[in-house]
Design an enzyme around this catalytic site. Structure first.
Site, short mmCIF file in Angstrom:
data_model
loop_
_atom_site.label_atom_id
_atom_site.label_comp_id
_atom_site.label_asym_id
_atom_site.label_seq_id
_atom_site.Cartn_x
_atom_site.Cartn_y
_atom_site.Cartn_z
CD GLU A 100 -2.81 0.97 2.55
OE1 GLU A 100 -2.79 -0.07 3.23
OE2 GLU A 100 -3.66 1.87 2.71
CG ASN A 126 -7.65 2.09 5.66
OD1 ASN A 126 -8.50 1.25 5.33
ND2 ASN A 126 -7.16 2.15 6.89
CG ASN A 161 -9.31 -1.37 1.68
OD1 ASN A 161 -8.91 -2.52 1.71
ND2 ASN A 161 -9.15 -0.52 2.69
CD GLU A 162 -10.10 -2.84 6.07
OE1 GLU A 162 -10.02 -1.78 6.71
OE2 GLU A 162 -9.40 -3.84 6.35
CE1 TYR A 207 -3.08 -6.72 8.54
CE2 TYR A 207 -5.28 -5.77 8.60
CZ TYR A 207 -4.08 -5.99 7.93
OH TYR A 207 -3.90 -5.49 6.67
CD GLU A 245 -5.95 -5.00 4.08
OE1 GLU A 245 -5.73 -4.73 5.28
OE2 GLU A 245 -6.42 -4.19 3.27
CD GLN A 277 0.33 -2.72 3.69
OE1 GLN A 277 1.15 -2.08 3.07
NE2 GLN A 277 -0.82 -2.16 4.11
O1 AHR Z 1 -2.89 -3.02 6.05
C1 AHR Z 1 -3.14 -1.88 6.82
C2 AHR Z 1 -4.58 -1.41 6.75
O2 AHR Z 1 -5.40 -2.37 7.37
C3 AHR Z 1 -5.17 -1.28 5.37
O3 AHR Z 1 -4.92 -0.04 4.82
C4 AHR Z 1 -6.64 -1.44 5.63
O4 AHR Z 1 -7.30 -2.01 4.54
C5 AHR Z 1 -6.71 -2.31 6.87
O5 AHR Z 1 -7.55 -1.78 7.82
#
Ligand code: AHR
Length: 506
Positions: free
Chosen positions: A30, A75, A175-176, A247, A295, A355
C-alpha cells in the site's frame, strides 16, 4: 524426566480438500508508511537500479515466490486519484493522503509499480477507489491499464511510455467499505449497489477480469456477517470473490491464547463460506463464490507508536508507520494461520500477507542501509515454496487445551500438501505446546514408498526473540529426519516450533 505428548495423524491420497490456488501466497503493498518510498523504492540507495528500486529488497521478495501483489491500498485507495501517479514525474502533484496523514508524492504510480511487479515475477492485483470515486474513474483506470490502444486512456498509457497493456486480471471493488474509518464509508445497501454497477461497467471495458466484492474489515465488526449477506445480494452474480481481512496479535501477552487465534480465522472463514452459500441458495444460483483473504497478518506491536505519530507528527513523506518488529512467537502464529488457509483451500483461492515491506511486513529496510528478514518471513516462504499442489485433509488426534478465549485448542496444528508434479508430500506442523515436545505418529497412505528429502525447524527458547539489521536470531535449522517404516512415520516436534517435513514418494 521429560514427558512427550503423543499425537496421531492420518493422511490418505484420496482425502483431498482441493487444489491449492497459488494465489493464496499473495501479498500486499500500500502507499503507506515506508512500504513504497524508502521501502521497495529508494533511488539514492547504493543497491538501487536504474528505475530507483532497491535490488536487495527485490531479491528478498523474489525468494518468497509471490504470485500476486495487491495495490495501492488499503485505506489509501479510498481517497486516491490514480491519474496523479501517471504522466511525467516532475509534473505529478504532491497530495494529502487523508487515510494515513501523509504527503503522497506520486513518484510511483501504476506503471512504475507494474514494472516492479514484473521484476519480482508477480501479478498485480489492483484496487479501485469506491470511497471518493466511482464507476467512471474505475472504468478509466481499467481502460488505461488493459485496453490495447486507440482510445483516450489506452493512448495516454502509450504516451506515458507503456506500449503493451498491463492486462491486470484481478480487481478489488474498493477497500473495507464497511468501516466508519474508511473515506467514503458506505452502508451495505449503498456499497452493494455501487459495487455491482461498477462491476458491470468494468466488464464492458474488459470482460476477462476477475472482481472482488468487499467483505467485512474483521469479524468483530457489528455489521458482520449481515454486510456479506446484504452486499452479496447485489453483487453475487457479477463478482468472483468476496474479501476477508483480519489481523491478529498477542495483545494480552498470553502466548497460549495467542497461538490459538488461528481458530478464530477458521471460524471467520467458515462463517463467510456459509453466508456466500446462503446467498447462493437464496438466488437459486449454480455459481459458488470463492474467498479472497486479501489482508491477513499479525498487527499489534506498533499500534501505540502509530497513534502517537499520527496525532503529533506534521504531514510528511513516508513516515515510519505500522513498523511491527516480529518475534519468534509471531512466526508460530503466522504458521498456524498459513495452515488454516491451506485447510480451506477449496474455498480460499486468494490470500494476501499484509503487507510486504516495512509496513507490518516480513521484510524490513533501513534507509541507505540493510534489508533483512523478519521472523514471519520464514513460515511464509516455506508455505509458498512447498505448499503447492493439492491440500490434503488430515485426520488428527491431538491433546487439547483451553485458553482465555478459545476451547479445545489442539497442541498440534498441522496439514499436508501433495504435489503431483514433483511427487512430493510436504507436512507443515506447529507444536503449540510451550513446554513439551510432541511425538508425531503419522500414517501417510497410498503414496508408495516415502523418502525424507528435507526437515526444517524454526525453534527458539525465547518466544520474544527478534531479527534485526545484521542480526538473524530466528532462522530455520535442519531438523532431524523422521523415522520411516513403510507408510508409518514418527518424529519429535520440539516445544513451540514450526516444522516442515518433506517426502519424495516413489
Ligand atoms: O494493512 C493496513 C490497513 O489495514 C489497510 O490499509 C486497511 O485495509 C486495513 O484496515
Amino acid at each position: 524426566m521429560e514427558f512427550n505428548m503423543k499425537t496421531k495423524m492420518v493422511l490418505e491420497r484420496d482425502f483431498v480438500i482441493g487444489s491449492i490456488d497459488e494465489r493464496i501466497y499473495g501479498s500486499f503493498i500500500e502507499h503507506l508508511g515506508r512500504a513504497v518510498y524508502k521501502g521497495i523504492y529508494e533511488p539514492s540507495h547504493p543497491a538501487a537500479d536504474a528505475e530507483g528500486f532497491r535490488q536487495d529488497v527485490r531479491e528478498l521478495v523474489k525468494n518468497l515466490n509471490i504470485p500476486v501483489i495487491r495495490y495501492p491500498g488499503g485505506n489509501f485507495v479510498s481517497g486516491y486519484r490514480w491519474e496523479d501517479g501517471t504522466g511525467p514525474r516532475e509534473k505529478r502533484p504532491k497530495k494529502l493522503d487523508l487515510a494515513w496523514r501523509t504527503l503522497e508524492t506520486n513518484e510511483i504510480g501504476v506503471n512504475e509499480f507494474a514494472s516492479w511487479c514484473k521484476s519480482v515475477n508477480a501479478e498485480l492485483m489492483m484496487a479501485v477507489n469506491l470511497g471518493t470515486r466511482g464507476i467512471e474513474e474505475a472504468c478509466a483506470l481499467l481502460e488505461y491499464c488493459n485496453h490495447p490502444e486507440g482510445s483516450y486512456y489506452s493512448d495516454l498509457r502509450i504516451k506515458d511510455g507503456v506500449k503493451k497493456p498491463h492486462n491486470i486480471k484481478t480487481w478489488c471493488l474498493g477497500n473495507e467499505m464497511d468501516g466508519p474509518w474508511q473515506i467514503g464509508h458506505k452502508t451495505a445497501g449503498e456499497y452493494g449497489r455501487l459495487a455491482v454497477e461498477t462491476a458491470r461497467a468494468m466488464r464492458l471495458v474488459d470482460p476477462d477480469i476477475e472482481l472482488v466484492s468487499c467483505g467485512s474489515s474483521f469479524p468483530e465488526m457489528p455489521t458482520f456477517p449481515d454486510w456479506e449477506a446484504e452486499t452479496l445480494t447485489h453483487t453475487y452474480d457479477d463478482v468472483d470473490f468476496i474479501s476477508l481481512h483480519q489481523y491478529y496479535g498477542n495483545r494480552n501477552n498470553d502466548s497460549a491464547d495467542y497461538l490459538a487465534q488461528s481458530l478464530g480465522m477458521d471460524s471467520f472463514i467458515r462463517t463467510v463460506v456459509s453466508t456466500c452459500d446462503f446467498v447462493k441458495a437464496k438466488k437459486r444460483s449454480k455459481k459458488t463464490l470463492n474467498l479472497s483473504f486479501d489482508e491477513w497478518n499479525i498487527w499489534f506491536h506498533s499500534n501505540e507508536a502509530d497513534n502517537t505519530i499520527m496525532k503529533n507528527t506534521p504531514w510528511g513523506i513516508a513516515p515510519a508507520l505500522l513498523e511491527d518488529v516480529y518475534n519468534f512467537e509471531d512466526a508460530l502464529a503466522a504458521g498456524c494461520l498459513l495452515i488454516t488457509l491451506l485447510r480451506h483451500a477449496d474455498r480460499v483461492k486468494m490470500a494476501c500477507l499484509a503487507q510486504l515491506v516495512n509496513v507490518i511486513a516480513p521484510i524490513m529496510t533501513l534507509p541507505g542501509g540493510d534489508a533483512w528478514k523478519q521472523t514471519i518471513y520464514y513460515p511464509f516462504m516455506h508455505a509458498s515454496l512447498y505448499g503447492r499442489g493439492k491440500a490434503l485433509s488430515p485426520v488428527i488426534r491431538s491433546d487439547k487445551y483451553d485458553s482465555v478465549n478459545f476451547t479445545d485448542v489442539p497442541y498440534l496444528e498441522s496439514t499436508a500438501v501433495w504435489n503431483e508434479e514433483t511427487n512430493e508430500i510436504t507436512l507443515f506442523a506447529v507444536n503449540r505446546s510451550l513446554e513439551t515436545p510432541l511425538e508425531l505418529d503419522c500414517f501417510i497412505q497410498g503414496f508408495g514408498t516415502l523418502n525424507s528429502i528435507d526437515s526444517i525447524v524454526l525453534q527458539n527458547d525465547d518466544l520474544k526473540a527478534v531479527n534485526g539489521p545484521g542480526k538473524q536470531t530466528v532462522v530455520p535449522q535442519k531438523g532431524a529426519y523422521p523415522n520411516i517404516d513403510g507408510e508409518h512415520i514418527t518424529c519429535l516436534l520440539p516445544k513451540a516450533s514450526w516444522n516442515v517435513l518433506r517426502f519424495l514418494c516413489k
